[in-house]
Design an enzyme around this catalytic site. Structure first.
Site, PDB file in Angstrom:
ATOM      1  CD  GLU A 182     -22.979   2.252  12.407  1.00  0.00           C
ATOM      2  OE1 GLU A 182     -22.730   1.127  11.918  1.00  0.00           O
ATOM      3  OE2 GLU A 182     -23.544   2.410  13.495  1.00  0.00           O
ATOM      4  CD  GLU A 254     -27.765   3.419  14.289  1.00  0.00           C
ATOM      5  OE1 GLU A 254     -27.272   2.461  14.932  1.00  0.00           O
ATOM      6  OE2 GLU A 254     -27.826   3.467  13.044  1.00  0.00           O
TER       7      GLU A 254
END
Length: 629
Positions: A182, A254
């Site tokens: 991320e 995710e």
């Protein structure tokens, strides 16, 4: 007696050995992952090895497979594997090779998310606190100290898994690896765009240099994507997300099945219907690999409990609860969806597709065609009304609000995300539980605080108030700040302490005089408490505690903890002015508690005579918890 020839058996064994030795070839194109030359639709789930015990792993993995999953995904936890520089831990719940072998034994694939920054509601996002002790260190930026340590650890993990033949090309289960995590979310907040760009491209080059034989992914890296990695999506929904390049598949690393628990906050719940809607929409819009975060959340053991005020439970409202029990209807409803999607694998990954909006962008029909076959999705993104949709054959289908209907033959609805057909779990109290708990014998050992009540013994002294994480090396959540002063006669004061810690306990001359803690999310607070000094030498001992370390955001490692700088002062109760400023006094420092040094939590204390207890209905008296001072 007939002679039996063993030659055919020997040839079969040699062929099997050759197949294992040749391994599995993993690649990708614009539609999906390609495994041994075949496009594959893959459904994965996150199970983090340190958040459960090795004894639990086979059962968790088996249930995941029975739930329709193809792969198990896990982060790698750097600060758990290397708690002190060049001192490694690969035992017990950190036996990463054993974990992947369990995945392999179950006949499943694996996704390795090395990071080694992982976020994950884990102390410092998995980065060891000792990194801060290295000169010139900047976390997650283009600088040699950090990149050297990151490459050293990444290479260690890769080599360990290569040695165990865990990568697909070696015959192992790992089909994907991830580097960083991320980073795209924080790049523009790091105040140095050039350094951030150089760093993320260095990460990709370093990862590909490892020669693991499987593709590398980067999640949430939509901007400034290195050319030799696959960028992927994280979030509650990823159907509207598409990779920047057309030559890589649409992957969702995710899909958040719930959320983590926080102290004094209600448990987060995400319905089975909403998760199913998100998954069906993802595969309707050309998705090819989806991973549930979490499929089993588990427990944050020990002190690596994530960011401040995250509870030890990492249940995550996942299909398998904290203890590994099946959570219905979430588990079963998603299993039914997986079965339907798998039945359509070939047409979804090879067929032509056409999206048609039905009078409103909230209603869409997607038709896949291959040879003489067809498959359809009908999605309704209205959250407050059902819709009627008529297909080409003239049949009309009622689609409930916020749902997706799947028709594997474009005629009959085999699955609708809002219609649950599986059972619902109901928690019941088992008869006789009260008699079992009544018979439990509890024992406890008082924490011996005597050694910390003066400033005469410590690791070192300093004429200033230091930052806690750097001072303790994050080897304990606790750091003692201790000083003393000579005082004439008896007087009353207010002890004032300004701190960036999460909790604070104050002792004067061996007596607990005050305690305070930071409200959730705010890590600067002041404690003021009345104290009485006697004539002669007076000792002030301040115990600062952290409850997990910040794990997310730009420059998170720069957030201080502890009584850094203070001030610490004694305030005159009459004039409300500072009588003594102790901030630059001679402070003695000691990390940890006596019980930690004795490893009482591991039941390693040699002297069992200090344990107290028996049949006790509740917690021991407070003075026993604190110790007899």
């Amino acid at each position: 007696m007939e002679r039996v020839s063993w030659q055919p058996l020997a040839l079969l064994l040699l062929a099997a050995a050759a197949a294992v030795a040749s391994g599995t070839e993993v690649g990708y194109d614009g539609r999906s992952m390609v495994i041994d030359g075949e496009r594959r639709l893959l459904i994965s789930g996150s199970i983090h090895y340190p958040r459960s015990t090795p004894e639990m792993w086979p059962d968790l993995i088996r249930k995941a497979k029975e739930g329709g999953l193809d792969a198990i995904e896990t982060y790698v936890f750097w600060n758990g594997h290397e708690p002190r520089r060049r001192q490694y831990n690969f035992e017990g719940s950190y036996d990463i090779v054993r974990f992947f072998k369990e995945v392999q034994d179950a006949g499943m694939y694996a996704i390795l998310r090395i990071g080694p920054y992982i976020c994950g509601e884990w102390n410092y996002g998995g980065l060891p606190a000792w990194l801060r002790d290295i000169s010139g260190m900047q976390f997650r930026m283009h600088n040699n100290p950090f990149e050297q340590e990151m490459e050293t650890f990444t290479t260690l993990i890769v080599d360990k898994l290569k040695e165990a033949k865990m990568f697909a090309g070696q015959g192992g289960p790992i089909i994907l690896s991830q580097i960083e995590n991320e980073y795209g979310n924080v790049m523009d907040k790091l105040n140095n765009d050039e350094s951030a760009s150089e760093y993320i491209h260095w990460c990709a080059a370093m990862a590909n240099k490892q020669n693991v034989g499987v593709p590398w992914i980067m999640c949430q890296q939509d901007q400034d994507v290195p050319p030799n990695v696959i960028n992927t999506c994280n979030g509650f929904y990823c159907h509207d997300w598409f990779p920047k390049r057309t030559d890589i598949p649409k992957i969702w690393t995710e899909n958040w099945t719930g959320w983590f628990k926080a102290w004094d906050k209600p448990d987060f719940h995400r319905s089975a219907e909403d998760i199913a809607f998100s998954v069906a929409m993802f595969f309707q819009t050309r998705g090819s690999l989806q991973n549930y975060y979490m499929y089993h959340g588990g427990t944050n053991f020990g002190r690596t409990s994530g960011g401040p005020y995250i509870t030890t439970s990492y249940d995550y409202d996942a299909p398998l609860d904290e203890y590994g029990n099946i959570r219905q209807p979430k588990y079963g409803h998603l299993k039914d969806l997986h079965n339907v999607l798998k039945s359509m694998e070939k047409i979804l990954l090879h067929g032509d597709y056409k999206d048609t909006t039905m009078g409103n962008t909230n209603v869409m029909v997607t038709k896949y065609t291959l040879d003489n076959s067809s498959a359809c999705f009908i999605s309704n993104k209205f959250d407050d009304k059902e819709v009627n949709v008529t297909l080409d054959d003239g049949a009309t289908h009622v689609v409930p609000a916020w749902s997706v209907s799947i028709l594997p033959d474009c005629k009959t609805v085999a699955y609708n995300s809002a219609k649950i057909k599986t059972q619902t779990s109901v928690m019941v109290k088992r008869p006789g539980v009260e008699t079992v708990t009544d018979g439990l014998a509890w024992s406890w050992m008082p924490e011996n605080l005597h050694p910390f009540m003066t400033d005469e013994k410590g690791n070192f002294r300093k004429n200033e108030l230091l930052e806690q994480i750097a001072t303790s090396g994050d080897q304990s959540d606790y750091l003692w700040y201790r000083t003393s002063l000579e005082h004439k006669g008896e007087s009353n004061y207010k002890l004032h302490v300004n701190t960036t810690g999460h909790e604070l306990y104050a002792f004067v001359n061996g007596k607990l005089v005050g305690r305070h803690y930071a409200p959730n999310g705010g890590f600067v607070f002041q404690m003021e408490t009345p104290v009485k000094l006697h004539s002669g030498k007076n000792y002030i001992s301040l115990l600062s505690a952290t409850i997990g370390l910040k794990n997310y955001g730009a420059l998170f490692e720069m957030m201080p903890a502890g009584i850094v700088g203070g001030p610490v002062k004694l305030v005159d109760t009459v004039t409300n002015t500072t009588a003594y400023d102790l901030s630059n006094s001679s402070w003695s420092y000691k990390a940890g508690l006596a019980g930690e040094y004795r490893e009482t939590h591991l039941d390693k204390a040699k002297d069992r005579s200090q344990w107290r207890g028996g049949h006790h209905p509740g917690a021991p008296p407070l003075h026993l918890v604190q110790g007899d001072l």
